[in-house]
Design a protein around this motif. Structure first.
Motif, PDB file in Angstrom:
ATOM      1  N   LYS A 160       0.830  -1.215   0.000  1.00  8.87           N
ATOM      2  CA  LYS A 160       0.000   0.000   0.000  1.00  8.87           C
ATOM      3  C   LYS A 160       0.861   1.261   0.000  1.00  8.87           C
ATOM      4  O   LYS A 160       0.530   2.252  -0.670  1.00  8.87           O
ATOM      5  CB  LYS A 160      -0.930   0.000   1.212  1.00  8.87           C
ATOM      6  CG  LYS A 160      -2.045  -1.043   1.135  1.00  8.87           C
ATOM      7  CD  LYS A 160      -2.886  -1.039   2.414  1.00  8.87           C
ATOM      8  CE  LYS A 160      -3.966  -2.106   2.346  1.00  8.87           C
ATOM      9  NZ  LYS A 160      -4.767  -2.159   3.613  1.00  8.87           N
ATOM     10  N   SER A 161       1.958   1.238   0.730  1.00 10.12           N
ATOM     11  CA  SER A 161       2.815   2.419   0.799  1.00 10.12           C
ATOM     12  C   SER A 161       3.465   2.739  -0.543  1.00 10.12           C
ATOM     13  O   SER A 161       3.820   3.892  -0.816  1.00 10.12           O
ATOM     14  CB  SER A 161       3.895   2.230   1.869  1.00 10.12           C
ATOM     15  OG  SER A 161       4.845   1.253   1.475  1.00 10.12           O
ATOM     16  N   LEU A 162       3.606   1.742  -1.400  1.00  8.06           N
ATOM     17  CA  LEU A 162       4.254   1.950  -2.694  1.00  8.06           C
ATOM     18  C   LEU A 162       3.382   2.728  -3.679  1.00  8.06           C
ATOM     19  O   LEU A 162       3.879   3.206  -4.702  1.00  8.06           O
ATOM     20  CB  LEU A 162       4.649   0.600  -3.305  1.00  8.06           C
ATOM     21  CG  LEU A 162       5.749  -0.171  -2.561  1.00  8.06           C
ATOM     22  CD1 LEU A 162       5.944  -1.542  -3.193  1.00  8.06           C
ATOM     23  CD2 LEU A 162       7.059   0.606  -2.558  1.00  8.06           C
ATOM     24  N   THR A 163       2.094   2.866  -3.363  1.00  7.88           N
ATOM     25  CA  THR A 163       1.225   3.642  -4.259  1.00  7.88           C
ATOM     26  C   THR A 163       1.648   5.114  -4.313  1.00  7.88           C
ATOM     27  O   THR A 163       1.342   5.811  -5.284  1.00  7.88           O
ATOM     28  CB  THR A 163      -0.250   3.562  -3.803  1.00  7.88           C
ATOM     29  OG1 THR A 163      -0.368   4.055  -2.458  1.00  7.88           O
ATOM     30  CG2 THR A 163      -0.749   2.122  -3.856  1.00  7.88           C
ATOM     31  N   VAL A 164       2.371   5.571  -3.287  1.00  9.98           N
ATOM     32  CA  VAL A 164       2.828   6.963  -3.239  1.00  9.98           C
ATOM     33  C   VAL A 164       3.786   7.260  -4.395  1.00  9.98           C
ATOM     34  O   VAL A 164       3.818   8.382  -4.924  1.00  9.98           O
ATOM     35  CB  VAL A 164       3.513   7.255  -1.883  1.00  9.98           C
ATOM     36  CG1 VAL A 164       4.117   8.652  -1.879  1.00  9.98           C
ATOM     37  CG2 VAL A 164       2.524   7.089  -0.745  1.00  9.98           C
ATOM     38  N   ILE A 165       4.563   6.250  -4.801  1.00  7.23           N
ATOM     39  CA  ILE A 165       5.559   6.466  -5.859  1.00  7.23           C
ATOM     40  C   ILE A 165       5.177   5.732  -7.155  1.00  7.23           C
ATOM     41  O   ILE A 165       6.024   5.476  -8.006  1.00  7.23           O
ATOM     42  CB  ILE A 165       6.965   6.022  -5.399  1.00  7.23           C
ATOM     43  CG1 ILE A 165       6.954   4.539  -4.972  1.00  7.23           C
ATOM     44  CG2 ILE A 165       7.443   6.904  -4.264  1.00  7.23           C
ATOM     45  CD1 ILE A 165       8.351   3.985  -4.713  1.00  7.23           C
ATOM     46  N   LYS A 166       3.902   5.459  -7.289  1.00  8.29           N
ATOM     47  CA  LYS A 166       3.421   4.678  -8.429  1.00  8.29           C
ATOM     48  C   LYS A 166       3.814   5.279  -9.776  1.00  8.29           C
ATOM     49  O   LYS A 166       4.143   4.569 -10.729  1.00  8.29           O
ATOM     50  CB  LYS A 166       1.891   4.552  -8.333  1.00  8.29           C
ATOM     51  CG  LYS A 166       1.248   3.720  -9.432  1.00  8.29           C
ATOM     52  CD  LYS A 166      -0.245   3.644  -9.202  1.00  8.29           C
ATOM     53  CE  LYS A 166      -0.942   2.866 -10.293  1.00  8.29           C
ATOM     54  NZ  LYS A 166      -2.412   2.795 -10.055  1.00  8.29           N
ATOM     55  N   GLU A 167       3.806   6.586  -9.875  1.00  5.68           N
ATOM     56  CA  GLU A 167       4.060   7.252 -11.156  1.00  5.68           C
ATOM     57  C   GLU A 167       5.539   7.290 -11.538  1.00  5.68           C
ATOM     58  O   GLU A 167       5.884   7.750 -12.626  1.00  5.68           O
ATOM     59  CB  GLU A 167       3.509   8.688 -11.107  1.00  5.68           C
ATOM     60  CG  GLU A 167       2.009   8.773 -10.796  1.00  5.68           C
ATOM     61  CD  GLU A 167       1.160   7.962 -11.764  1.00  5.68           C
ATOM     62  OE1 GLU A 167       1.489   7.959 -12.977  1.00  5.68           O
ATOM     63  OE2 GLU A 167       0.187   7.327 -11.316  1.00  5.68           O
ATOM     64  N   THR A 168       6.421   6.814 -10.678  1.00  7.98           N
ATOM     65  CA  THR A 168       7.861   6.875 -10.978  1.00  7.98           C
ATOM     66  C   THR A 168       8.342   5.689 -11.811  1.00  7.98           C
ATOM     67  O   THR A 168       9.502   5.600 -12.161  1.00  7.98           O
ATOM     68  CB  THR A 168       8.686   6.921  -9.675  1.00  7.98           C
ATOM     69  OG1 THR A 168       8.492   5.701  -8.943  1.00  7.98           O
ATOM     70  CG2 THR A 168       8.284   8.109  -8.818  1.00  7.98           C
ATOM     71  N   LYS A 169       7.430   4.778 -12.112  1.00  2.00           N
ATOM     72  CA  LYS A 169       7.757   3.605 -12.941  1.00  2.00           C
ATOM     73  C   LYS A 169       8.840   2.731 -12.301  1.00  2.00           C
ATOM     74  O   LYS A 169       9.682   2.154 -12.997  1.00  2.00           O
ATOM     75  CB  LYS A 169       8.173   4.032 -14.349  1.00  2.00           C
ATOM     76  CG  LYS A 169       7.081   4.757 -15.119  1.00  2.00           C
ATOM     77  CD  LYS A 169       7.525   5.121 -16.522  1.00  2.00           C
ATOM     78  CE  LYS A 169       6.408   5.843 -17.266  1.00  2.00           C
ATOM     79  NZ  LYS A 169       6.811   6.214 -18.647  1.00  2.00           N
ATOM     80  N   PHE A 170       8.806   2.636 -10.979  1.00  7.70           N
ATOM     81  CA  PHE A 170       9.752   1.790 -10.262  1.00  7.70           C
ATOM     82  C   PHE A 170       9.399   0.316 -10.442  1.00  7.70           C
ATOM     83  O   PHE A 170       8.285  -0.035 -10.855  1.00  7.70           O
ATOM     84  CB  PHE A 170       9.727   2.133  -8.773  1.00  7.70           C
ATOM     85  CG  PHE A 170       8.469   1.665  -8.068  1.00  7.70           C
ATOM     86  CD1 PHE A 170       8.406   0.429  -7.441  1.00  7.70           C
ATOM     87  CD2 PHE A 170       7.325   2.464  -8.056  1.00  7.70           C
ATOM     88  CE1 PHE A 170       7.256  -0.009  -6.808  1.00  7.70           C
ATOM     89  CE2 PHE A 170       6.162   2.043  -7.433  1.00  7.70           C
ATOM     90  CZ  PHE A 170       6.127   0.803  -6.807  1.00  7.70           C
ATOM     91  N   LYS A 171      10.342  -0.556 -10.102  1.00  8.94           N
ATOM     92  CA  LYS A 171      10.089  -1.994 -10.063  1.00  8.94           C
ATOM     93  C   LYS A 171      10.551  -2.527  -8.706  1.00  8.94           C
ATOM     94  O   LYS A 171      11.648  -2.228  -8.255  1.00  8.94           O
ATOM     95  CB  LYS A 171      10.829  -2.710 -11.192  1.00  8.94           C
ATOM     96  CG  LYS A 171      10.218  -2.466 -12.567  1.00  8.94           C
ATOM     97  CD  LYS A 171      10.966  -3.259 -13.642  1.00  8.94           C
ATOM     98  CE  LYS A 171      10.720  -4.754 -13.501  1.00  8.94           C
ATOM     99  NZ  LYS A 171      11.377  -5.524 -14.581  1.00  8.94           N
ATOM    100  N   CYS A 172       9.676  -3.300  -8.084  1.00  5.30           N
ATOM    101  CA  CYS A 172       9.948  -3.854  -6.759  1.00  5.30           C
ATOM    102  C   CYS A 172       9.793  -5.372  -6.793  1.00  5.30           C
ATOM    103  O   CYS A 172       8.802  -5.890  -7.315  1.00  5.30           O
ATOM    104  CB  CYS A 172       8.986  -3.254  -5.730  1.00  5.30           C
ATOM    105  SG  CYS A 172       9.051  -4.048  -4.101  1.00  5.30           S
ATOM    106  N   ALA A 173      10.763  -6.070  -6.244  1.00  6.19           N
ATOM    107  CA  ALA A 173      10.694  -7.530  -6.132  1.00  6.19           C
ATOM    108  C   ALA A 173      10.467  -7.915  -4.677  1.00  6.19           C
ATOM    109  O   ALA A 173      11.203  -7.474  -3.791  1.00  6.19           O
ATOM    110  CB  ALA A 173      11.977  -8.165  -6.642  1.00  6.19           C
ATOM    111  N   ASN A 195       2.392  -3.611 -12.753  1.00  6.81           N
ATOM    112  CA  ASN A 195       3.563  -3.313 -13.582  1.00  6.81           C
ATOM    113  C   ASN A 195       4.760  -2.847 -12.751  1.00  6.81           C
ATOM    114  O   ASN A 195       5.822  -2.553 -13.297  1.00  6.81           O
ATOM    115  CB  ASN A 195       3.222  -2.229 -14.616  1.00  6.81           C
ATOM    116  CG  ASN A 195       2.252  -2.727 -15.666  1.00  6.81           C
ATOM    117  OD1 ASN A 195       2.318  -3.871 -16.100  1.00  6.81           O
ATOM    118  ND2 ASN A 195       1.314  -1.855 -16.065  1.00  6.81           N
ATOM    119  N   ASN A 196       4.542  -2.768 -11.430  1.00 10.24           N
ATOM    120  CA  ASN A 196       5.580  -2.255 -10.543  1.00 10.24           C
ATOM    121  C   ASN A 196       6.067  -3.254  -9.499  1.00 10.24           C
ATOM    122  O   ASN A 196       7.259  -3.295  -9.182  1.00 10.24           O
ATOM    123  CB  ASN A 196       5.082  -1.009  -9.802  1.00 10.24           C
ATOM    124  CG  ASN A 196       4.547   0.058 -10.721  1.00 10.24           C
ATOM    125  OD1 ASN A 196       3.344   0.144 -10.941  1.00 10.24           O
ATOM    126  ND2 ASN A 196       5.441   0.877 -11.272  1.00 10.24           N
TER     127      ASN A 196
END
Length: 267
Positions: A160-173, A195-196
């Motif tokens: 949920k916290s990753l939605t803050v940076i959703k527009e940065t096109k990051f990738k998280c494993a 996609n992230n």
């Protein structure tokens, strides 16, 4: 290691090994008896009256006991056993400062009988493993690890916290495997983070992911001593952690080698 002798007591359970432990220790007359798991700690210390008074008993605590305790009957028994039996040890080793504080404040152990010894890591071995399996781990700027994806690891709030940076096109494993995987994937899809954020499964060698990442995220509700933060540190990752009981504050200095976020500050 040739200097370490392994002795098999050939018993089906710890309880059944009680008299075998006494018999073996009477024969060998050890200077120190060391135990490192809760259920072993309780049985081992009960052998003390039957052994030499010169033998020192040391145990190791592996979690924040009061966090694990709930209102079940077994948890109440666990609390009682710690209060009654741990004071009989000559020394109780705690993995973290929070663990020591917990035993002193909630279980009334003597401060002098508790000592903090942090877990070690094998830096050379980790560096060696990090150079393997590079291709699969490339492209992930953020990683998080939880071998069983258990609820106590807090991956729901991490995602949920990753939605803050959703527009940065990051990738998280997220490395791990377990029964909670389906729920986590549904949350990822619901938040349109497919996609992230990727659930890549449990990896026997996670260190190439560490080598290629920039940020390590830890969302656990409690820890004993999070070795993973030490491992992230040797690769120079910035660790971002929720504030939770455990060894996080022993490793992370907020604003220097990482950030500690208030536990309820998800967004």
């Amino acid at each position: 290691n040739d200097s370490v002798r392994t002795v098999f007591l050939k018993k089906k359970s710890v309880k059944q090994s009680f008299f075998s432990i006494i018999s073996y220790c009477r024969k060998t007359q050890p200077e120190i008896i060391f135990s490192n798991q809760a259920h072993l700690n309780w049985i081992v210390i009960l052998t003390k009256p039957f052994l030499s008074s010169s033998t020192k008993f040391i145990c190791r605590q592996s979690n924040i006991a009061s966090v694990r305790v709930q209102k079940s009957f077994s948890s109440k028994v666990s609390t009682l056993l710690i209060q009654l039996l741990y004071p009989k040890y000559d020394l109780v080793i705690c993995q973290s400062t929070d663990m020591k504080k917990d035993l002193i404040e909630n279980y009334k152990l003597n401060e002098k009988s508790c000592k903090v010894i942090h877990n070690p890591i094998d830096v050379e071995k980790i560096y060696s493993l990090a150079n393997q399996d590079q291709e699969m781990s490339e492209g992930f700027q953020i990683i998080a690890v939880g071998s069983q994806l258990g609820k106590h690891k807090g991956f729901e709030r991490f995602i949920k916290s990753l939605t803050v940076i959703k527009e940065t096109k990051f990738k998280c494993a997220i490395l791990g495997e377990g029964s909670n995987r389906t729920n986590l994937q549904e949350l990822i899809d619901e938040l349109q983070l497919h996609n992230n954020v990727f659930l890549v499964g449990l990896k026997p060698n996670p260190y190439s992911y560490f080598k290629n990442a920039v940020i390590y995220g830890m969302s656990s509700f409690s820890e004993g001593f999070p070795n993973v933060l030490l491992e992230a540190g040797i690769f120079g990752l910035t660790s971002i952690c929720f504030d939770a009981p455990g060894g996080t504050s022993d490793i992370i200095t907020d604003g220097k080698n990482g950030f500690i976020v208030p536990s309820d500050d998800i967004l």
